[in-house]
Design an enzyme around this catalytic site. Structure first.
Site, PDB file in Angstrom:
ATOM      1  CD  GLU A 109     -83.188  -9.361 103.167  1.00 47.17           C
ATOM      2  OE1 GLU A 109     -83.892 -10.674 104.116  1.00 47.17           O
ATOM      3  OE2 GLU A 109     -83.943  -8.293 102.384  1.00 47.17           O
ATOM      4  CD  GLU A 129     -85.521 -12.574 100.023  1.00 47.70           C
ATOM      5  OE1 GLU A 129     -85.064 -13.276  98.974  1.00 47.70           O
ATOM      6  OE2 GLU A 129     -85.141 -12.964 101.359  1.00 47.70           O
TER       7      GLU A 129
END
Ligand code: NAI
Length: 677
Positions: A109, A129
């Site tokens: 990210e 995740e």
């Protein structure tokens, strides 16, 4: 600037280094530090472009999960990413993210907030995740679709699999793969850029998700949530998308699945902390091994050792048994799709067969995997002790026998321990390392190191019948059998437990492992307080050993699928003579699972397991317990120990002392934050 961020200027390029060892987790302060370094470079007229890279072995392996745990527990703020990532992206000078090692989770990210990305040829990127029950929470579900399209982004977030550098290039996540020096390549690339390209300003290419939705596992919250998030964010502005992502992220974070998966993640790391073993505890080097017994387990153990790069001598009593063992090993390697031909040959060449003790004197470890008989094992250990060098570890693969008695056949009980592998030994990740009364700390530390080399999870357990895993399994299986004797069917019991998430139901497991094996274990055990069942001895008597005889609790055709056999079940129920009734799914679930919990509490009290989370790891890695339930002890905490204790009493069982003690306290739990252990 903090210690975590390095800053220097090279040929008109500001080089920002992330320095948060060991894996550059993006702990609070790190994203801010990167943003501030980018701003500093912005303000410096000598700087034309900016390169951000990780120092040490990786770019950034993700966010700091401890911070999420603290947030959910109300003990800390929600880590802030958006503001800092946006500031980085706001830069009017080109920002190039240079990725080596891994850019995972928040690492990717962060990388996507740069204007360009270059990558080392052996690096990987990904949004894993989902494996801890989450979706990306730092605008990953908003920026990634803008780089690779909604469908590819959804696939990456729903399955969490990493992409290689070349796949990342093909997908459009990175702009160039750099062979050779990454920093030099990144600086040269940065100097070529004359404009910025902000990911958040790119349009999203959408596509229908119907096919992907079919592939996603429906009982898990996070993969479906990943699809939901990307469908939403793709139709929204960047800022609105970030809000939509945050809502879903926070929802998942407070859910039991996420908490369970995070518990499982930390529990697996906690097993490495063994009482009495310190960083400076000596570890013997292990290069050469010998395995005694070339049967099912011996062959698998030899493969596990060879896979870790060891040389293995495999011994059996006669040449025919050795040849059979080696042939099975060869067949197993040939079936393995993940290995190249050269790798297979290399591993095979590491294993040699023999019927004598030649070369045992050079071995660093001897592992015994002969039949489960104390007399035989003692005899074999006496022989091992005679030939092995003094610093050689002597290990037994026994499933149930007393390590101290086995050790008593040697003159070096401090070097004797159990290495209890699970079948198939080359595949299953669990290794129970059984500490005997006299086993030395270096011997345990060496076995832990060996487990790691074999990519297994070594859990140190105490010496008691069935150690941790099988001791619990016996209680669970016993309850499953009683349920059948009281009126449930094996297929109902198996269905309830697989619906709960177990990889297989107890009767499926019993038929696969062999009822002869179970019968042998039962005749060995002297287990207090357990109600005897009649089903297992009856099936054994009838020669119904399970899949290997095409009949056990179920019948089996060619395809090995279980076929219900109501006839034999009725016979068992009649012989048991218990009152018959309809048994609810809920009762089946609670009796089987709370049998695990009650027994787990006992072995904690007895010190056979060090921590409740160790029991969870044993069940998660060796017995197909679903990770999204965290393991039996964490599951008990999730449903509440007062409830568990009430049910245990309702079932008429003797509650474990520890369960009573913890349940007396309103917030008592077996697993106080594994994250903080
Ligand atoms: P197995 O019957 O497949 O193999 C045993 C092998 O040992 C045979 O090939 C036999 O010829 C050989 N052997 C017997 N005496 C010997 C001696 N004196 N010297 C050298 N070789 C000798 O048995 P399996 O299933 O591999 O089990 C071995 C051990 O592993 C047992 O202690 C068992 O309890 C344990 N174990 C078994 C598991 C399983 O799923 N089968 C799982 C975990 C542990």
């Amino acid at each position: 600037m903090s210690q975590q961020i390095h800053f220097e200027i090279q040929d008109g390029v500001a080089v920002v280094g992330i320095n948060n060892p060991p894996v550059n987790a993006l702990t609070t302060g790190v994203p801010q530090g990167v943003a501030e370094a980018v701003q500093r470079a912005q303000a410096d007229s000598s700087v034309r472009a900016i390169v951000v890279m990780g120092t040490g072995r990786t770019f950034a392996a993700g966010a700091d999960i401890h911070e999420f745990v603290r947030y959910v527990a109300g003990q800390g703020p929600m880590p802030e990413f958006h503001r800092w990532l946006n500031l980085i992206e706001d830069s009017t000078k080109p920002v190039v993210m240079a990725i080596h090692g891994q850019a995972f989770g928040a690492g990717l990210e962060l990388a996507m907030a740069g204007h360009y990305r270059v990558i080392a040829a052996d690096a990987q990127v990904g949004q894993p995740e989902v494996k801890i029950g989450l979706i990306p929470g730092a605008a990953g579900t908003v920026r990634l679709p803008r780089l690779v399209g909604a469908l590819n982004a959804a696939e990456m977030c729903a399955f969490g699999e990493p992409l290689s550098a070349s796949d990342a290039l093909a997908a459009g996540i990175v702009d160039r793969v750099i062979e050779g020096d990454l920093l030099a390549g990144a600086v040269a690339f940065a100097l070529q850029q004359t404009s910025v390209r902000r990911t958040r300003e790119l349009p999203v290419v959408t596509a229908p998700f119907a096919e992907l939705r079919k592939k996603v596992r429906k009982h898990l919250d996070a993969p479906l949530a990943a699809l939901e998030a990307i469908e939403k964010t793709s139709a929204l502005s960047f800022d609105e998308g970030c809000k939509a992502e945050a809502e879903i992220f926070v929802r998942l974070m407070h859910g039991d699945q996420c908490k369970s998966l995070i518990h499982a993640f930390f529990a697996e790391r906690a097993v490495a902390k063994v009482p009495g073993i310190e960083k400076d505890t000596p570890v013997y080097p292990i290069r050469d091994a010998a395995v005694i017994g070339a049967g099912t387990m011996g062959g698998g153990i030899a493969m596990a050792l060879a896979n870790a790069g060891l040389h293995v001598r495999l011994k059996d009593t006669d040449q025919a048994a050795v040849d059979r063992g080696l042939a099975t090993i060869r067949k197993n390697y040939e079936r393995s799709k993940s290995l190249t031909q050269a790798q297979r040959e290399d591993r095979l060449s590491r294993i040699t067969g023999q019927t004598d003790d030649a070369g045992f004197a050079q071995a660093d470890i001897l592992i015994e995997a002969v039949f489960e008989s104390l007399e035989l094992k003692k005899q074999v250990f006496a022989g091992m002790d005679r030939v092995a060098k003094p610093e050689c570890l002597l290990a037994t693969n026994t499933s149930t026998l007393d390590i101290d008695q086995i050790a008593s056949a040697t003159k070096r009980p401090h070097m004797v321990l159990g290495t209890h592998f699970f079948s198939p030994a080359s595949v299953m990740r669990l290794l129970e390392i059984v500490r005997g009364r006299e086993t030395s700390q270096p011997a345990i530390a060496t076995a832990m190191a060996l487990a790691k080399a074999m990519k297994k999870v070594g859990v140190v357990v105490g010496n008691g019948f069935g150690f941790v895993g099988n001791r619990l399994f016996i209680s669970y299986m016993n309850e499953a059998e009683l349920l059948v004797e009281e009126g449930a069917s094996p297929e109902q019991v198996d269905r309830v437990l697989t619906e709960f998430g177990m990889a297989m139901g107890p009767f499926g497991v019993a038929d696969l492992s062999g009822l002869d094996v179970f019968m042998a274990i039962r005749s060995e055990r002297a287990h207090a307080g357990e109600r005897e069942t009649v089903g297992l001895p009856m099936l054994h008597e009838l020669g119904r050993y399970g899949q290997k005889t095409s009949a056990g609790w179920f019948k089996y055709g060619e395809d090995r699928k279980p076929i219900p056999d109501p006839g034999i079940v009725a016979q068992i129920q009649q012989a048991a003579g218990r009152a018959q009734r309809v048994i609810s799914d809920e009762e089946i679930r609670d009796r089987c699972l709370f049998a695990l919990v009650n027994e787990g509490a006992r072995i904690l009290d007895e010190g056979i397991a060090t921590r409740a989370s160790d029991i969870d790891v044993v069940y998660l890695t060796g017995y197909g317990f679903p990770a999204h339930r965290g393991g039996p002890m964490f599951y008990a905490d999730t449903v509440g120990l007062t409830h568990v204790l009430a049910r245990v009493r309702e079932f008429g069982w003797e509650p474990a002392g520890l369960l009573e003690k913890l349940a007396a306290n309103s917030d008592g739990s077996f697993t106080p934050h594994a994250a903080s252990t």
